[in-house]
Write a protein that holds these residues in place. Structure first.
Motif, short mmCIF file in Angstrom:
data_model
loop_
_atom_site.label_atom_id
_atom_site.label_comp_id
_atom_site.label_asym_id
_atom_site.label_seq_id
_atom_site.Cartn_x
_atom_site.Cartn_y
_atom_site.Cartn_z
N GLU A 1 0.82 -1.21 0.00
CA GLU A 1 0.00 0.00 0.00
C GLU A 1 0.85 1.25 0.00
O GLU A 1 0.55 2.23 -0.70
CB GLU A 1 -0.94 -0.01 1.21
CG GLU A 1 -2.07 -1.02 1.12
CD GLU A 1 -2.95 -0.80 -0.10
OE1 GLU A 1 -3.20 0.38 -0.45
OE2 GLU A 1 -3.36 -1.80 -0.73
N LEU A 2 1.91 1.26 0.79
CA LEU A 2 2.81 2.41 0.84
C LEU A 2 3.48 2.63 -0.51
O LEU A 2 3.61 3.77 -0.97
CB LEU A 2 3.85 2.22 1.93
CG LEU A 2 4.87 3.35 2.11
CD1 LEU A 2 4.16 4.65 2.48
CD2 LEU A 2 5.90 2.99 3.18
N LYS A 3 3.90 1.53 -1.15
CA LYS A 3 4.53 1.63 -2.45
C LYS A 3 3.55 2.18 -3.49
O LYS A 3 3.93 3.01 -4.34
CB LYS A 3 5.04 0.26 -2.89
CG LYS A 3 5.75 0.24 -4.23
CD LYS A 3 7.05 1.00 -4.18
CE LYS A 3 7.81 0.88 -5.49
NZ LYS A 3 9.10 1.61 -5.46
N LEU A 4 2.31 1.73 -3.43
CA LEU A 4 1.30 2.22 -4.37
C LEU A 4 1.07 3.72 -4.21
O LEU A 4 0.86 4.43 -5.19
CB LEU A 4 -0.01 1.46 -4.17
CG LEU A 4 -0.05 0.02 -4.68
CD1 LEU A 4 -1.30 -0.69 -4.21
CD2 LEU A 4 0.05 -0.02 -6.20
N LYS A 5 1.12 4.20 -2.97
CA LYS A 5 0.94 5.63 -2.72
C LYS A 5 2.07 6.45 -3.32
O LYS A 5 1.88 7.60 -3.74
CB LYS A 5 0.84 5.89 -1.23
CG LYS A 5 -0.44 5.38 -0.59
CD LYS A 5 -0.47 5.64 0.91
CE LYS A 5 -1.75 5.10 1.53
NZ LYS A 5 -1.79 5.33 2.99
N LYS A 6 3.27 5.84 -3.37
CA LYS A 6 4.43 6.54 -3.91
C LYS A 6 4.46 6.54 -5.43
O LYS A 6 5.16 7.36 -6.04
CB LYS A 6 5.72 5.91 -3.37
CG LYS A 6 5.95 6.13 -1.88
CD LYS A 6 7.26 5.52 -1.44
CE LYS A 6 7.52 5.78 0.04
NZ LYS A 6 8.80 5.18 0.49
#
Length: 235
Positions: A113-118
């Motif tokens: 999820e964090l990677k997708l936000k980036k």
């Protein structure tokens, strides 16, 4: 005394017997490639150019037999095309391997999820970025997709190791992971009398070599793709 390991059993199909569509079609439909337009095109390119190089290899052999000596220009041409094909295949397989590793690490660490936000969504014209997001989302949500990737890598890894050995010997003039193991004649090959491809003695460590040619790699890749198709792990 050095140990030489032969990489092929010696049975090569004739040019007309080879199903060149296997690499051109099946390769681009593996996970990661099939869901990424431009990456899939790169994978397809490996198959598109394979019959051309194979034909050059057989022409080299025929010319060698006819003239009873090595035709220098033809041999250099086959050598150049072979090395460029190997380098291209190495890059496309390494990218596949690295993406599998990155996605797996993110999944295990709960970081998808964090990677997708980036990954920015501002540029809707960036097809590659959108495809990457979709792949990452699918990896996090779909167990069957993760299983398929693991299965395909189990099949692909032996081919990747062959290509890695080629690439390290030819481009880095060393064995994989062993910078002090230096090949005697990197890039020098001898004509294989069965298929016309150039046989290279590739150094594994200081006392061990493996005898391989480009055709060995192509045939192994075809066999892997057929095995994956037979097990219905790809559409």
């Amino acid at each position: 005394m050095k140990e030489v390991i032969v990489g092929h059993g010696g049975d090569y199909l004739s040019f007309k017997e080879i199903d060149f569509s296997i690499i051109a079609n099946d390769f681009r439909f593996l996970p990661f490639y099939r869901d990424d337009l431009f990456l899939g095109m790169q994978a397809m390119n490996i198959g598109i150019i394979d019959p051309n190089i194979t034909q050059y290899e057989y022409i080299l052999l025929e010319t060698y037999i006819e003239k009873e000596k090595t035709p220098s220009f033809e041999a250099m041409t086959v050598g150049a095309f072979s090395q460029m094909w190997i380098f291209a295949l190495y890059e496309i397989l390494r990218l596949w391997r690295d993406r599998r590793y990155e996605f797996s690490k993110l999944f295990k660490n709960g970081g998808i999820e964090l990677k997708l936000k980036k990954l920015s969504t501002d540029d809707e014209m960036n097809i590659t970025l959108l495809d990457r997001r979709k792949q990452l989302e699918k990896y996090g949500e779909d167990q069957s997709f993760r299983n398929e990737i693991e299965y395909c890598w189990e099949q692909l890894e032996p081919v990747y190791r062959m290509v890695e050995l080629f690439r390290m010997n030819m481009a880095k003039h060393a064995a994989p992971g062993k910078s002090n193991a230096i090949p005697m004649a990197p890039g020098y090959g001898r004509i294989n009398m069965l298929c016309g491809a150039l046989d290279y003695e590739l150094i594994i460590d200081r006392n061990s070599y493996e005898l391989l040619n480009r055709r060995d790699v192509a045939d192994n890749l075809r066999n892997v793709l057929l095995n994956i198709r037979a097990n219905k792990k790809t559409p």
